[in-house]
Scaffold this motif. Structure first.
Motif, PDB file in Angstrom:
ATOM      1  N   SER A  95       0.837  -1.152   0.075  1.00  0.00           N
ATOM      2  CA  SER A  95      -0.171  -0.005   0.133  1.00  0.00           C
ATOM      3  C   SER A  95       1.023   1.118   0.104  1.00  0.00           C
ATOM      4  N   GLU A  96       0.345   2.355  -0.131  1.00  0.00           N
ATOM      5  CA  GLU A  96       1.055   3.695  -0.260  1.00  0.00           C
ATOM      6  C   GLU A  96       1.599   3.932   1.164  1.00  0.00           C
ATOM      7  N   SER A  97       0.839   3.411   2.315  1.00  0.00           N
ATOM      8  CA  SER A  97       1.446   3.875   3.527  1.00  0.00           C
ATOM      9  C   SER A  97       2.434   2.971   3.784  1.00  0.00           C
ATOM     10  N   ASP A  98       2.478   1.646   3.144  1.00  0.00           N
ATOM     11  CA  ASP A  98       3.726   0.653   3.547  1.00  0.00           C
ATOM     12  C   ASP A  98       4.849   1.449   2.642  1.00  0.00           C
ATOM     13  N   ILE A  99       4.799   1.989   1.435  1.00  0.00           N
ATOM     14  CA  ILE A  99       5.810   2.824   0.696  1.00  0.00           C
ATOM     15  C   ILE A  99       6.347   3.905   1.632  1.00  0.00           C
ATOM     16  N   TRP A 100       5.628   4.664   2.237  1.00  0.00           N
ATOM     17  CA  TRP A 100       5.715   5.868   2.902  1.00  0.00           C
ATOM     18  C   TRP A 100       6.606   5.380   4.342  1.00  0.00           C
TER      19      TRP A 100
END
Length: 151
Positions: A95-100
């Protein structure tokens, strides 16, 4: 003067809509928690019934326990097969939060660079998989290489 009041009412309406959205999400979360609690209660009842049957070793209870063990072994076999298939196909998406979180963990202090890395990685899921497969030190080197290829 009417335009100013109209603008303020519009801003107030926007804030109310945001608050309504937040309250709705809170309600969704509480519904999920209630569903989880219900499932845990049912599981507890099943475990209690099973332990009661084990405590009274009649022939009927022994047959029930044997069937229960067979079903559990079958479920475990299905789970192992499913896990094996998932590992071979690897369709997992970060997810985008994992990437962040990964980028923050890499201690990138320049906010512009951090934003550029985030934008690039959100658009390239295969690169994200590669980065998550590396140690923290190697991630930084690999990300630098990727960023120099895709400025």
């Amino acid at each position: 003067m009417v335009d100013v009041i109209d603008l303020q009412l519009e801003m107030l309406n926007t804030r109310f809509e945001g608050l309504t959205y937040i309250l709705g999400r809170g309600s969704d979360h509480s519904d999920r928690l209630c569903h989880i609690a219900e499932r845990q209660a049912i599981s507890f009842e099943v475990v209690t019934l099973s332990s009661h049957r084990v405590a009274n070793p009649t022939e009927e209870n022994l047959q029930y326990n044997r069937r229960h063990v067979v079903v559990e072994e079958e479920q475990n076999s299905i789970f192992r097969e499913h896990t094996h298939t998932l590992r071979r196909t690897s369709t997992f998406q970060y997810s985008e939060s994992d990437i962040w979180e990964m980028l923050v963990e890499m201690n990138i202090h320049d906010e512009d660079l951090l934003d550029k890395c985030y934008d690039l990685l959100c658009g390239h899921p295969n690169v994200v998989k590669q980065l998550f497969g590396l140690s923290l030190e190697r991630r930084m080197r690999k990300l630098v290489k990727i960023m120099t290829k895709n400025p």
